[in-house]
Enzyme design. Structure first.
Site, mmCIF file in Angstrom:
data_model
loop_
_atom_site.group_PDB
_atom_site.id
_atom_site.type_symbol
_atom_site.label_atom_id
_atom_site.label_comp_id
_atom_site.label_asym_id
_atom_site.label_seq_id
_atom_site.Cartn_x
_atom_site.Cartn_y
_atom_site.Cartn_z
ATOM 1 N N HIS A 1 -25.855 -38.804 12.017
ATOM 2 C CA HIS A 1 -25.563 -38.044 13.134
ATOM 3 C C HIS A 1 -26.411 -37.916 14.313
ATOM 4 O O HIS A 1 -26.248 -37.790 15.651
ATOM 5 C CB HIS A 1 -25.592 -36.403 12.651
ATOM 6 C CG HIS A 1 -24.579 -36.212 11.650
ATOM 7 N ND1 HIS A 1 -23.405 -35.187 11.855
ATOM 8 C CD2 HIS A 1 -24.361 -36.762 10.401
ATOM 9 C CE1 HIS A 1 -22.649 -35.323 10.582
ATOM 10 N NE2 HIS A 1 -23.001 -36.081 9.952
ATOM 11 N N ASP B 1 -23.735 -30.351 16.872
ATOM 12 C CA ASP B 1 -23.308 -31.141 16.223
ATOM 13 C C ASP B 1 -21.876 -30.317 15.559
ATOM 14 O O ASP B 1 -22.319 -28.895 15.123
ATOM 15 C CB ASP B 1 -24.182 -31.547 14.805
ATOM 16 C CG ASP B 1 -23.734 -32.540 14.201
ATOM 17 O OD1 ASP B 1 -22.381 -32.497 13.740
ATOM 18 O OD2 ASP B 1 -24.185 -33.661 13.678
#
Ligand code: UDP
Length: 493
Positions: A24, A126
């Site tokens: 990520h 995210d």
């Protein structure tokens, strides 16, 4: 020199916050660099431990338009270790919310910023970081959602209600895993039961924790003002238009590591770097560069590069099957084996055959500079767990893949690699040594190898074109920058 994009405001300030994991942090850090390079003030927020680990490989000192900040870590470990994946994940989200919210809110709202830094005008969060999206909403800051998985996987997740409606989920007790499933629009005839995201296998009833988890992922996609994917349009010509009809604007701006190369960001920053730190690195582990010297000594396209990413844990039995398969194939191999990848490896018996085959043709290290490895002329095949970053890095390098997916989105990615993009083989749900050996031979030798190599080369070409001038990702990135610059401050400031 900073890139001059057409802008309506010079005071855009985006706060980017990734989920605390390698897969990520990497693409979202690339985006942070690209945005700051394009004139957007950018604050990149990690948890404290990720910040510390990243600072070993990467220069995290503040720059004119890019700064790094940290929020407290979630509390993990202890009794949580015994929980199943979904319960662990849900607890992690709760812990992040309670530990990090205050510090995060402060970063969102502080107006006394040094120098010319304006207040935060939008957040790129995210898509699986629940609290970050919710808190930004509460304080009235517009949020764009970055989904670090592939669009095809995000769409398979989003189709959960339809899969339940068609009776696919929960899986019946005795079911045919190879049966093609109905219920994912645009993927008719493609996905078998075994290709659905791994959570879907675990669901026992519609009240299950896994359903809660997947609904959480899905709801975050529609909350934001826009969705960002590290992908390019040519990969999903069917699914992206379908998704676009349900969702806020979608920006496909990948492959991000290729786009940063195109913008030449690494060279621009080189003179300012701390010695020994790589301006392009986002690695949270120490890279073992000895493997590059080993690769230099191997013939062209002769090596299978093997990596199962950052999360997969396997039993010694499975590890030995892979090891035998590789040794028995007679081909050379470079294997990145994280020290925490094999659970119970102290009890593993390494035979003479395995040892000798490795000494002759193999190289095993803990962590490699993967993008460099994949781009090396000696690498001819990528045996991968099909994480999205690894998949897109393999595509860019034009290296055919053998996929052994383990978790979540990897199940969908590997199916697309083998049956839609046709740049590899899918070994899902088995790792018998004979199958490993056969697939390695197929990808390295003969007819199938030639076909896969030429389609992988075509894919690499499409990826490169997407980030060139007028390429789709390049154009989408410019629109994203304009969009971010056009966002008005909503707080009456
Ligand atoms: N990676 C690396 N060195 C290694 C193994 C992996 O740099 O030895 C990087 C790889 O380049 C990729 C990331 O770790 O960017 C893994 O992300 P991915 O989404 O493929 O898998 P996950 O993190 O979900 O396991």
């Amino acid at each position: 020199m900073e890139k001059n994009t057409s802008s309506s405001s010079s005071a855009a300030h985006v706060l980017i916050i990734p989920f605390p994991a390698q897969g990520h942090v990497t693409p979202m850090l690339s985006l942070a660099k690209l945005l700051s390079f394009s004139g957007v003030f950018t604050t990149f927020v990690n948890t404290e431990s990720i910040h510390r680990r990243l600072s070993v490989s990467s220069d995290l000192t503040d720059r004119r338009r890019l700064r790094f900040r940290a929020v407290p870590d979630p509390l993990t470990g202890g009794a949580d270790e015994e929980l199943d994946f979904s319960s662990k994940f849900i607890k992690l989200q709760e812990s992040m919310r309670s530990c990090s919210t205050e510090a995060y809110k402060k970063l969102l709202l502080t107006e006394e910023l040094a120098g010319e830094w304006p207040p935060v005008t939008c957040v790129i969060a995210d898509g699986i970081l629940d609290y970050a999206i919710e808190v930004a909403g509460e304080v009235g800051i517009p949020t764009l959602v970055f989904r670090t998985s592939s669009p095809c996987c995000a769409w398979a997740f989003a189709s959960l209600p339809s899969l339940i409606h068609h009776g696919i989920i929960p899986f019946p007790a005795e079911c045919d895993m190879d049966e093609i499933v109905k219920g994912v629009e645009g993927m008719e005839g493609i996905l078998r039961r075994r290709d659905l995201p791994s959570f879907m296998r675990m669901v026992k009833s519609t009240e299950d924790n896994y359903i809660k988890l997947m609904n959480g992922f899905n709801s975050k996609l529609i909350i934001g003002k826009a969705i960002i994917f590290n992908s390019f349009d040519a990969l999903d010509p069917t699914i992206l238009p379908i998704m676009s009809s349900y969702y806020p604007p979608i920006f496909t701006i990948g492959p991000l590591h290729l786009l940063t190369k195109f913008f030449n960001i690494s060279n621009e920053k080189e003179q300012e770097q701390e010695p020994g730190k790589n301006p392009c690195s986002s690695s949270l582990r120490q890279e073992d560069r000895a493997c590059m010297t080993w690769l230099d000594n191997q013939p062209d396209k002769s090596v299978i590069y093997v990596s199962f990413g950052t999360v997969t844990v396997m039993s010694p039995e499975k590890f030995i099957e892979f090891w035998y398969g590789l040794v028995n194939s007679g081909h050379r191999f470079l294997w990145a084996v994280r020290e925490d990848m094999v659970k119970g490896k102290q009890e593993m018996e390494v035979t003479k055959e395995m040892e000798e085959g490795t000494k002759e043709r193999g190289c095993m290290v803990e962590w490699v500079p993967q993008k460099e490895v994949l781009a090396h002329r000696a690498v001819g095949c990528f045996l991968t767990h099909s994480g999205w970053n690894s998949t897109i890095e393999g595509m860019v390098a034009g290296v055919p893949m053998i996929c052994w997916p383990d978790l979540v989105d990897q199940m969908v990615n590997s199916r697309f690699v083998s049956d839609v993009w046709r740049i590899g083989l899918d070994m899902k749900d088995t790792c018998d040594r004979n199958i490993v050996e056969r697939m390695v031979r197929e990808v390295m030798e003969g007819e199938i190898a030639l076909e896969l190599r030429s389609s992988a080369a075509r894919m690499a070409d499409l990826a490169r074109k997407s980030v060139e001038e007028n390429g789709t990702s390049r154009v989408n990135f410019d629109s994203l920058v304009s969009y971010i610059k056009s966002i008005e401050l909503p707080r009456g400031s």
